[in-house]
Write a protein that holds these residues in place. Structure first.
Motif, short mmCIF file in Angstrom:
data_model
loop_
_atom_site.label_atom_id
_atom_site.label_comp_id
_atom_site.label_asym_id
_atom_site.label_seq_id
_atom_site.Cartn_x
_atom_site.Cartn_y
_atom_site.Cartn_z
N ALA A 1 16.17 -45.44 21.12
CA ALA A 1 15.31 -44.53 21.88
C ALA A 1 14.07 -45.21 22.44
O ALA A 1 13.33 -44.63 23.24
CB ALA A 1 14.88 -43.36 21.00
N PHE A 2 13.83 -46.46 22.06
CA PHE A 2 12.61 -47.16 22.47
C PHE A 2 12.90 -48.24 23.50
O PHE A 2 13.95 -48.88 23.47
CB PHE A 2 11.93 -47.77 21.24
N HIS A 3 11.94 -48.43 24.40
CA HIS A 3 12.07 -49.43 25.46
C HIS A 3 10.72 -50.11 25.65
O HIS A 3 9.67 -49.56 25.30
CB HIS A 3 12.50 -48.78 26.77
N ALA A 4 10.73 -51.31 26.23
CA ALA A 4 9.49 -52.03 26.52
C ALA A 4 8.63 -51.15 27.43
O ALA A 4 9.12 -50.55 28.37
CB ALA A 4 9.79 -53.36 27.18
N GLY A 5 7.35 -51.07 27.11
CA GLY A 5 6.42 -50.25 27.87
C GLY A 5 6.13 -48.90 27.25
O GLY A 5 5.18 -48.23 27.64
N ASP A 6 6.94 -48.48 26.26
CA ASP A 6 6.71 -47.21 25.58
C ASP A 6 5.45 -47.27 24.74
O ASP A 6 5.19 -48.27 24.06
CB ASP A 6 7.88 -46.85 24.65
N LYS A 7 4.66 -46.21 24.76
CA LYS A 7 3.50 -46.08 23.88
C LYS A 7 4.00 -45.46 22.59
O LYS A 7 4.73 -44.47 22.60
CB LYS A 7 2.44 -45.19 24.51
N VAL A 8 3.63 -46.06 21.46
CA VAL A 8 4.13 -45.62 20.16
C VAL A 8 3.01 -45.52 19.14
O VAL A 8 1.95 -46.15 19.29
CB VAL A 8 5.22 -46.58 19.62
N SER A 9 3.24 -44.72 18.12
CA SER A 9 2.40 -44.72 16.93
C SER A 9 3.30 -45.15 15.79
O SER A 9 4.49 -44.82 15.77
CB SER A 9 1.78 -43.35 16.68
N PHE A 10 2.73 -45.91 14.84
CA PHE A 10 3.57 -46.47 13.80
C PHE A 10 2.76 -46.77 12.55
O PHE A 10 1.54 -46.86 12.59
CB PHE A 10 4.26 -47.75 14.29
N THR A 11 3.48 -46.89 11.44
CA THR A 11 2.88 -47.35 10.18
C THR A 11 3.68 -48.55 9.70
O THR A 11 4.88 -48.64 9.95
CB THR A 11 2.88 -46.25 9.09
N THR A 12 3.00 -49.46 9.04
CA THR A 12 3.64 -50.68 8.57
C THR A 12 3.26 -50.97 7.13
O THR A 12 2.29 -50.43 6.61
CB THR A 12 3.21 -51.90 9.42
N THR A 13 4.04 -51.83 6.51
CA THR A 13 3.69 -52.40 5.21
C THR A 13 3.98 -53.88 5.27
O THR A 13 4.81 -54.34 6.06
CB THR A 13 4.50 -51.78 4.06
N ASP A 14 3.27 -54.63 4.46
CA ASP A 14 3.50 -56.07 4.36
C ASP A 14 4.46 -56.33 3.21
O ASP A 14 4.35 -55.73 2.14
CB ASP A 14 2.19 -56.81 4.10
N SER A 15 5.40 -57.25 3.43
CA SER A 15 6.30 -57.66 2.37
C SER A 15 6.41 -59.18 2.42
O SER A 15 5.82 -59.82 3.28
CB SER A 15 7.67 -57.01 2.52
N ASP A 16 7.18 -59.74 1.52
CA ASP A 16 7.32 -61.19 1.47
C ASP A 16 7.93 -61.74 2.76
O ASP A 16 7.61 -62.83 3.18
CB ASP A 16 8.19 -61.60 0.28
#
Length: 98
Positions: free
Chosen positions: A71-86
């Protein structure tokens, strides 16, 4: 001695909750590149602050196997959450902005 143990246990629990909340920050940005074969997405974070400021740096994130990028393409505005892993940064939640 028991009071000291209770206080130390409470402080340890509070620090765990705080660090978990800080680890998952909600951010927004623009999709710059999607690699569906390797399951990665590159997002340029929206720069907050001064008018006319240039955009933030572009970061590459891994996407969990169950989450589709169709559903996503270059240029799309998004909101997101991330986590750091190894293995790097992982997208937990990814939504299109209207």
């Amino acid at each position: 001695m028991k009071a000291a143990k209770i206080v130390m246990t409470s402080l340890a629990a509070a620090s765990l909750v705080t660090s978990a909340a800080l680890a998952q920050q909600s951010m927004s940005g623009m999709v710059t590149k999607i690699d569906r074969l390797s399951g990665t997405i590159s997002i340029q974070q929206t720069q907050s602050g001064t008018v006319g400021a240039s955009g933030g740096s572009i970061q590459e994130y891994k996407v969990p196997k169950g989450q589709s990028l169709e559903a996503f393409h270059a240029g799309d505005k998004v909101s997101f959450t991330t986590t750091d892993s190894d293995g790097g940064k992982i997208i937990n939640k990814l939504d299109k902005q209207k």
